[in-house]
Design a protein around this motif. Structure first.
Motif, PDB file in Angstrom:
ATOM      1  N   SER A  10      39.070  60.437  36.185  1.00 61.72           N
ATOM      2  CA  SER A  10      40.220  59.580  35.920  1.00 61.72           C
ATOM      3  C   SER A  10      41.499  60.398  36.008  1.00 61.72           C
ATOM      4  CB  SER A  10      40.125  58.938  34.531  1.00 61.72           C
ATOM      5  OG  SER A  10      39.020  58.052  34.457  1.00 61.72           O
ATOM      6  N   LYS A  11      42.571  59.745  36.468  1.00 62.15           N
ATOM      7  CA  LYS A  11      43.858  60.413  36.590  1.00 62.15           C
ATOM      8  C   LYS A  11      44.977  59.387  36.471  1.00 62.15           C
ATOM      9  CE  LYS A  11      46.711  63.849  37.622  1.00 62.15           C
ATOM     10  NZ  LYS A  11      46.911  65.006  36.714  1.00 62.15           N
ATOM     11  N   SER A  12      45.996  59.721  35.668  1.00 61.67           N
ATOM     12  CA  SER A  12      47.195  58.896  35.532  1.00 61.67           C
ATOM     13  C   SER A  12      48.419  59.769  35.751  1.00 61.67           C
ATOM     14  CB  SER A  12      47.265  58.247  34.149  1.00 61.67           C
ATOM     15  OG  SER A  12      46.158  57.411  33.920  1.00 61.67           O
ATOM     16  N   PHE A  13      49.527  59.129  36.071  1.00 63.61           N
ATOM     17  CA  PHE A  13      50.795  59.841  36.252  1.00 63.61           C
ATOM     18  C   PHE A  13      51.875  59.164  35.411  1.00 63.61           C
ATOM     19  CE2 PHE A  13      48.535  60.846  40.206  1.00 63.61           C
ATOM     20  CZ  PHE A  13      48.671  62.232  40.228  1.00 63.61           C
ATOM     21  N   ASP A  14      52.839  59.957  34.985  1.00 64.02           N
ATOM     22  CA  ASP A  14      53.965  59.434  34.213  1.00 64.02           C
ATOM     23  C   ASP A  14      54.953  58.726  35.136  1.00 64.02           C
ATOM     24  OD1 ASP A  14      53.257  60.326  31.608  1.00 64.02           O
ATOM     25  OD2 ASP A  14      53.883  62.356  32.129  1.00 64.02           O
ATOM     26  N   SER A  15      55.527  57.652  34.629  1.00 61.26           N
ATOM     27  CA  SER A  15      56.610  56.959  35.328  1.00 61.26           C
ATOM     28  C   SER A  15      57.586  56.437  34.277  1.00 61.26           C
ATOM     29  CB  SER A  15      56.056  55.792  36.164  1.00 61.26           C
ATOM     30  OG  SER A  15      55.709  54.696  35.316  1.00 61.26           O
ATOM     31  N   VAL A  16      58.673  55.877  34.723  1.00 61.70           N
ATOM     32  CA  VAL A  16      59.662  55.329  33.789  1.00 61.70           C
ATOM     33  C   VAL A  16      59.077  54.175  32.984  1.00 61.70           C
ATOM     34  CG1 VAL A  16      61.658  56.051  35.140  1.00 61.70           C
ATOM     35  CG2 VAL A  16      60.583  53.844  35.612  1.00 61.70           C
ATOM     36  N   GLU A  17      58.009  53.593  33.502  1.00 58.33           N
ATOM     37  CA  GLU A  17      57.352  52.477  32.819  1.00 58.33           C
ATOM     38  C   GLU A  17      56.169  52.934  31.971  1.00 58.33           C
ATOM     39  OE1 GLU A  17      56.280  50.031  36.064  1.00 58.33           O
ATOM     40  OE2 GLU A  17      58.333  49.351  36.477  1.00 58.33           O
ATOM     41  N   GLY A  18      55.987  54.271  31.863  1.00 56.48           N
ATOM     42  CA  GLY A  18      54.866  54.811  31.103  1.00 56.48           C
ATOM     43  C   GLY A  18      53.804  55.386  32.029  1.00 56.48           C
ATOM     44  N   ARG A  19      52.612  55.592  31.488  1.00 59.14           N
ATOM     45  CA  ARG A  19      51.516  56.162  32.273  1.00 59.14           C
ATOM     46  C   ARG A  19      50.949  55.121  33.249  1.00 59.14           C
ATOM     47  NH1 ARG A  19      50.600  61.471  32.656  1.00 59.14           N
ATOM     48  NH2 ARG A  19      48.329  61.276  32.598  1.00 59.14           N
ATOM     49  N   ILE A  20      50.852  55.527  34.505  1.00 56.38           N
ATOM     50  CA  ILE A  20      50.306  54.662  35.541  1.00 56.38           C
ATOM     51  C   ILE A  20      48.937  55.187  35.946  1.00 56.38           C
ATOM     52  CG2 ILE A  20      50.629  53.741  37.867  1.00 56.38           C
ATOM     53  CD1 ILE A  20      52.716  52.762  35.899  1.00 56.38           C
ATOM     54  N   PRO A  21      47.865  54.421  35.696  1.00 61.86           N
ATOM     55  CA  PRO A  21      46.530  54.889  36.105  1.00 61.86           C
ATOM     56  C   PRO A  21      46.388  54.847  37.625  1.00 61.86           C
ATOM     57  CG  PRO A  21      46.410  52.659  35.207  1.00 61.86           C
ATOM     58  CD  PRO A  21      47.822  53.111  35.006  1.00 61.86           C
ATOM     59  N   VAL A  22      45.855  55.932  38.188  1.00 63.79           N
ATOM     60  CA  VAL A  22      45.651  56.017  39.632  1.00 63.79           C
ATOM     61  C   VAL A  22      44.163  56.025  39.974  1.00 63.79           C
ATOM     62  CG1 VAL A  22      46.091  57.402  41.706  1.00 63.79           C
ATOM     63  CG2 VAL A  22      47.837  57.233  39.927  1.00 63.79           C
ATOM     64  N   LEU A  23      43.365  56.761  39.184  1.00 62.28           N
ATOM     65  CA  LEU A  23      41.910  56.770  39.341  1.00 62.28           C
ATOM     66  C   LEU A  23      41.271  56.421  38.012  1.00 62.28           C
ATOM     67  CD1 LEU A  23      41.399  60.027  41.460  1.00 62.28           C
ATOM     68  CD2 LEU A  23      41.294  57.666  42.293  1.00 62.28           C
ATOM     69  N   ASP A  24      40.214  55.616  38.063  1.00 67.55           N
ATOM     70  CA  ASP A  24      39.571  55.142  36.833  1.00 67.55           C
ATOM     71  C   ASP A  24      38.055  55.303  36.952  1.00 67.55           C
ATOM     72  OD1 ASP A  24      38.838  53.902  34.501  1.00 67.55           O
ATOM     73  OD2 ASP A  24      39.416  51.890  35.131  1.00 67.55           O
ATOM     74  N   SER A  25      37.530  56.383  36.364  1.00 66.58           N
ATOM     75  CA  SER A  25      36.085  56.607  36.277  1.00 66.58           C
ATOM     76  C   SER A  25      35.395  56.578  37.638  1.00 66.58           C
ATOM     77  CB  SER A  25      35.441  55.567  35.351  1.00 66.58           C
ATOM     78  OG  SER A  25      35.987  55.650  34.057  1.00 66.58           O
ATOM     79  N   VAL A  26      35.908  57.367  38.566  1.00 65.41           N
ATOM     80  CA  VAL A  26      35.345  57.442  39.919  1.00 65.41           C
ATOM     81  C   VAL A  26      34.234  58.491  39.959  1.00 65.41           C
ATOM     82  CG1 VAL A  26      35.834  58.097  42.304  1.00 65.41           C
ATOM     83  CG2 VAL A  26      37.444  56.654  41.042  1.00 65.41           C
ATOM     84  N   SER A  27      33.096  58.127  40.540  1.00 65.23           N
ATOM     85  CA  SER A  27      31.978  59.064  40.725  1.00 65.23           C
ATOM     86  C   SER A  27      31.497  58.991  42.164  1.00 65.23           C
ATOM     87  CB  SER A  27      30.815  58.728  39.787  1.00 65.23           C
ATOM     88  OG  SER A  27      31.185  58.842  38.426  1.00 65.23           O
ATOM     89  N   LEU A  28      31.201  60.147  42.748  1.00 63.95           N
ATOM     90  CA  LEU A  28      30.591  60.199  44.075  1.00 63.95           C
ATOM     91  C   LEU A  28      29.967  61.572  44.279  1.00 63.95           C
ATOM     92  CD1 LEU A  28      32.507  61.985  46.253  1.00 63.95           C
ATOM     93  CD2 LEU A  28      33.942  59.964  46.015  1.00 63.95           C
TER      94      LEU A  28
END
Length: 222
Positions: A10-28
């Motif tokens: 999982s990965k999120s990034f900060d923005s002016v609107e708060g944390r934006i999730p980019v990846l959510d529990s990805v497995s491969l």
């Protein structure tokens, strides 16, 4: 041994609107010699996943292992060492060193990894159609030839895993197809795992497996 093992990433990034999730529990997982296309709309997390797998960014959660070695939790120095030992990177931009000849560019990454083998460089150059161009400089090459040099530079270091982000994006369709053919042929022959980010379903279909990202999660292939 699994070449690439990603678990619950999982990965999120900060923005002016708060944390934006980019990846959510990805497995491969990727096996040696296996090619996998990573597709998805713009903003679906493809490049972020590739950067995490390369150790260029840290995940918020989850685990990544390359050739049996844990990448997650390493500091900058450890990630750089693992990347040098096991990972090859290929991008749209060829990133060749303009002051070096084709031969020196081909050898560059292998020298960094401590695996310089002149015989292998010569073999790769011949297989990539570069045998007569070794004394030239990047500015003297076509786009397709430059991308072939980038592929050869990557494979000369004998990586366990190649991460390619739209590697044919700057090439015309015919040249891009030819370059991808060579990349698939060489990685499979050398037992190198290939994770290929592409927006093209046509190119993705050339890989042995395909994963589609939708809003940061793995979804059905359209």
């Amino acid at each position: 041994m699994i070449a690439l093992d990603i678990q619950e990433l999982s990965k999120s990034f900060d923005s002016v609107e708060g944390r934006i999730p980019v990846l959510d529990s990805v497995s491969l997982q990727l096996q040696p010699g296996q090619s996998m296309a990573l597709t998805g709309e713009s903003g679906s997390g493809k490049s972020t996943l590739l950067h995490l797998a390369a150790g260029l960014e840290d995940p918020d959660a989850g685990q990544i292992s390359i050739a049996g070695e844990a990448l997650t939790g390493l500091g900058d120095t450890g990630r750089a060492a693992l990347r040098r030992a096991h990972i090859g990177l290929i991008f749209q931009q060829f990133n060749l060193i303009p002051s070096l000849t084709v031969a020196a560019n081909l050898a560059f990454q292998a020298r960094l990894a401590g695996r310089h083998d002149p015989a292998r460089i010569q073999t790769l150059a011949e297989r990539l159609g570069l045998g007569e161009l070794l004394a030239r400089y990047p500015e003297q090459l076509s786009g397709g030839q430059q991308q072939r040099v980038a592929i050869g530079r990557c494979l000369a270091a004998r990586p366990a895993l190649v991460l390619a982000d739209e590697p044919t994006g700057n090439l015309d369709e015919a040249t891009g197809d030819s370059v991808l053919d060579l990349m698939l042929e060489l990685t499979e022959a050398d037992g190198v795992a290939l994770l290929l980010v592409t927006h093209s379903p046509r190119l993705a279909a050339r890989c042995a497996a395909r994963v589609h990202l939708r809003a940061g999660r793995i979804g059905a292939v359209p």
